[in-house]
Design an enzyme around this catalytic site. Sequence first.
Site, PDB file in Angstrom:
ATOM      1  N   SER A 135       0.563  -1.191  -0.099  1.00  0.00           N
ATOM      2  CA  SER A 135       0.149   0.121   0.099  1.00  0.00           C
ATOM      3  C   SER A 135       0.759   0.875   0.023  1.00  0.00           C
ATOM      4  O   SER A 135       1.959   1.768   0.800  1.00  0.00           O
ATOM      5  CB  SER A 135      -0.611   0.282   1.008  1.00  0.00           C
ATOM      6  OG  SER A 135      -1.355   0.824   1.545  1.00  0.00           O
ATOM      7  N   LYS A 163      -1.153  -0.929  -4.181  1.00  0.00           N
ATOM      8  CA  LYS A 163      -2.241   0.408  -3.921  1.00  0.00           C
ATOM      9  C   LYS A 163      -2.048   1.283  -3.581  1.00  0.00           C
ATOM     10  O   LYS A 163      -1.112   1.852  -3.689  1.00  0.00           O
ATOM     11  CB  LYS A 163      -2.715  -1.364  -3.485  1.00  0.00           C
ATOM     12  CG  LYS A 163      -3.946   0.184  -1.988  1.00  0.00           C
ATOM     13  CD  LYS A 163      -4.980  -0.738  -0.626  1.00  0.00           C
ATOM     14  CE  LYS A 163      -4.560  -0.317   0.445  1.00  0.00           C
ATOM     15  NZ  LYS A 163      -5.893  -0.775   1.341  1.00  0.00           N
ATOM     16  N   LYS A 165      -3.071   4.880  -2.451  1.00  0.00           N
ATOM     17  CA  LYS A 165      -3.721   5.633  -1.427  1.00  0.00           C
ATOM     18  C   LYS A 165      -4.307   6.759  -2.396  1.00  0.00           C
ATOM     19  O   LYS A 165      -3.076   7.878  -3.036  1.00  0.00           O
ATOM     20  CB  LYS A 165      -3.647   6.401  -0.804  1.00  0.00           C
ATOM     21  CG  LYS A 165      -3.079   5.503   0.437  1.00  0.00           C
ATOM     22  CD  LYS A 165      -4.007   4.225   0.782  1.00  0.00           C
ATOM     23  CE  LYS A 165      -3.835   3.406   2.576  1.00  0.00           C
ATOM     24  NZ  LYS A 165      -5.134   3.213   3.054  1.00  0.00           N
ATOM     25  N   ASP A 190      -6.858   3.292  -2.953  1.00  0.00           N
ATOM     26  CA  ASP A 190      -8.175   2.538  -1.379  1.00  0.00           C
ATOM     27  C   ASP A 190      -8.162   4.112  -0.872  1.00  0.00           C
ATOM     28  O   ASP A 190      -7.329   5.595  -0.921  1.00  0.00           O
ATOM     29  CB  ASP A 190      -7.154   2.273  -0.583  1.00  0.00           C
ATOM     30  CG  ASP A 190      -8.092   2.442   0.614  1.00  0.00           C
ATOM     31  OD1 ASP A 190      -8.933   3.022   0.698  1.00  0.00           O
ATOM     32  OD2 ASP A 190      -7.057   2.031   1.930  1.00  0.00           O
ATOM     33  N   GLU A 215     -10.956   0.483  -4.085  1.00  0.00           N
ATOM     34  CA  GLU A 215     -11.725   0.057  -2.230  1.00  0.00           C
ATOM     35  C   GLU A 215     -12.356   1.575  -1.575  1.00  0.00           C
ATOM     36  O   GLU A 215     -11.418   2.585  -1.552  1.00  0.00           O
ATOM     37  CB  GLU A 215     -10.717   0.123  -1.789  1.00  0.00           C
ATOM     38  CG  GLU A 215     -10.035  -0.760   0.457  1.00  0.00           C
ATOM     39  CD  GLU A 215      -9.300  -1.428   0.329  1.00  0.00           C
ATOM     40  OE1 GLU A 215      -8.397  -1.044  -0.206  1.00  0.00           O
ATOM     41  OE2 GLU A 215      -9.232  -1.218   1.444  1.00  0.00           O
ATOM     42  N   ASP A 240     -14.040  -1.932   2.439  1.00  0.00           N
ATOM     43  CA  ASP A 240     -13.248  -2.179   3.595  1.00  0.00           C
ATOM     44  C   ASP A 240     -14.111  -1.845   4.945  1.00  0.00           C
ATOM     45  O   ASP A 240     -14.726  -2.145   5.777  1.00  0.00           O
ATOM     46  CB  ASP A 240     -11.340  -1.627   3.522  1.00  0.00           C
ATOM     47  CG  ASP A 240     -10.620  -2.028   4.749  1.00  0.00           C
ATOM     48  OD1 ASP A 240     -11.333  -2.227   5.371  1.00  0.00           O
ATOM     49  OD2 ASP A 240     -10.381  -0.738   4.753  1.00  0.00           O
ATOM     50  N   LYS A 264      -9.848  -7.335   7.096  1.00  0.00           N
ATOM     51  CA  LYS A 264      -9.164  -7.186   8.338  1.00  0.00           C
ATOM     52  C   LYS A 264      -9.575  -7.613   9.554  1.00  0.00           C
ATOM     53  O   LYS A 264     -10.970  -7.487   9.857  1.00  0.00           O
ATOM     54  CB  LYS A 264      -9.618  -5.826   8.333  1.00  0.00           C
ATOM     55  CG  LYS A 264      -8.207  -4.957   7.194  1.00  0.00           C
ATOM     56  CD  LYS A 264      -8.327  -3.534   7.464  1.00  0.00           C
ATOM     57  CE  LYS A 264      -7.351  -2.979   7.059  1.00  0.00           C
ATOM     58  NZ  LYS A 264      -8.158  -1.311   6.086  1.00  0.00           N
ATOM     59  N   GLY A 292      -3.934  -4.608   6.378  1.00  0.00           N
ATOM     60  CA  GLY A 292      -3.337  -4.888   6.611  1.00  0.00           C
ATOM     61  C   GLY A 292      -3.289  -3.696   6.976  1.00  0.00           C
ATOM     62  O   GLY A 292      -3.903  -1.907   7.425  1.00  0.00           O
TER      63      GLY A 292
HETATM   64  O1  NPG Z   1       0.170  -2.698   4.813  1.00  0.00           O
HETATM   65  O2  NPG Z   1      -0.743  -2.846   6.284  1.00  0.00           O
HETATM   66  C1  NPG Z   1      -0.044  -2.308   5.454  1.00  0.00           C
HETATM   67  C2  NPG Z   1      -1.326  -1.240   5.797  1.00  0.00           C
HETATM   68  C3  NPG Z   1      -2.531  -1.266   4.217  1.00  0.00           C
HETATM   69  O3  NPG Z   1      -3.094   0.734   3.144  1.00  0.00           O
HETATM   70  C4  NPG Z   1      -3.018   0.116   4.602  1.00  0.00           C
HETATM   71  N1  NPG Z   1      -3.845  -0.129   5.268  1.00  0.00           N
HETATM   72  O4  NPG Z   1      -6.606   1.454   4.534  1.00  0.00           O
HETATM   73  O5  NPG Z   1      -6.117  -0.050   4.815  1.00  0.00           O
HETATM   74  C5  NPG Z   1      -6.606   0.969   5.167  1.00  0.00           C
HETATM   75  C6  NPG Z   1      -4.912   1.088   5.386  1.00  0.00           C
HETATM   76  C7  NPG Z   1      -4.827   1.546   7.486  1.00  0.00           C
HETATM   77  C8  NPG Z   1      -3.341   1.981   7.274  1.00  0.00           C
HETATM   78  C9  NPG Z   1      -5.853   1.772   8.084  1.00  0.00           C
HETATM   79  C10 NPG Z   1      -3.475   2.296   9.125  1.00  0.00           C
HETATM   80  C11 NPG Z   1      -5.934   1.987   9.323  1.00  0.00           C
HETATM   81  C12 NPG Z   1      -4.732   2.731   9.605  1.00  0.00           C
END
Ligand code: NPG
Length: 402
Positions: A135, A163, A165, A190, A215, A240, A264, A292
Amino acid sequence: MIEVIRLHRLNIPLVRPFRTSFGTETVRDVILVEAVSGDGTSGWGECVTMSWPGYSYEYGDTAVDVITSHLLPALAESDDDDPFETRRALSVVRGHPMAKTALTTAMLDVWLREQDRSLAAFLGATKEFVDSGVSVGIPTTESIPALLEEVEGYLAAGYQRIKLKIEPGWDHEPVGAVRGQWPDIRLQTDANQAYQRSDAEHLAGMDEFDLLLHEQPLEEDDWYGHVLLSEVCRTAICMDESIHSVASADSALELGACSIINIKPGRVGGYLTAKEIHDVAVTHDAPVWCGGMLETGIGRAANVALAALPGFTLPGDTSASDRYYRVDVTEPFVLEDGRLRVPTGPGIGVEPIPEVLRDLTVWSTELRRGCCRPSRRRLSRGSPRSAAIPRCPRPSAAWVGR
Ligand code: NPG
């Protein structure tokens, strides 16, 4: 039976700031739950809350409060460590899935270790390795060359899917630039709820980039908006934040609000429910992938076990430890041909390295069966959070601080 619960709060600097549409994270404020059985077996669970309620209403301080003041008292009467029974007992507390996941995973880890059984085997994993995606946050400079350089590094490391953001103002241009440079990679976006229904045509404008999915474009309770968006966009919609349970997953797929689900465990209340959502998605022929939350090796190990189930057909946000941390709490997860190896040892298959745990811990507490009041706190480094530790509203319940 679990006799002791320890909460360890760690601050771990990230290798680079992680910016999303809801905020920027530079230091991971993470809570690890350690459950210890009468015979001294320790099990571990990670709480994936952030330090502020940006991604969800939960955050670190609420998780500590809920675990100590509500979840442990709810388990006071029970001496049954069966994970399904534990989940049932905790259902008297509404919501707070991240706090529940942290506690129940630590207990599940003990339960599995005592049977010499891995989490992967318990969940029904069928793979030895899982494909890794990564990500990519919004560059703090909002610079496209900086984004391309970061993506290039991940592709060189072997990541199998990127991915990006996005948010209003940071979407077509960066996504188009990455697609232009790498026409064949697996690419998805995302938005973390950053768009409105009125942005449907704008989002559909990204169909030309041949993306795997968008996403969570809209707010988590805008189910009908996601149905409309699914009709307007050729790109698949993935949910999500909207998915909290087996019922919400089934509803989303049945209504056509999405066709793919990011699972998740922390968002849905634990690994049992995460597996059940996987099972429901399989009956709908809907792909799932493992999300994640910047996990340390503790949470990552359990996620990789989950991602090894057969319905996880898309690469997850199951990146290597060095994507986020210079030093992980466990032995690091490393990429092997763009994949992570599924742990096979008992329980989650990993544990914290004691010296690293000690060095990164800013606060900890220990509770024993007897009362739920966490009376003693240790603050190894300055932490304003210590003041927020709650007093127990039910002092007669069965856990006591030492
Ligand atoms: O690879 O652990 C990872 C992060 C992946 O983008 C990611 N997580 O919205 O999915 C999400 C985002 C996130 C991260 C959401 C931290 C909340 C806290």
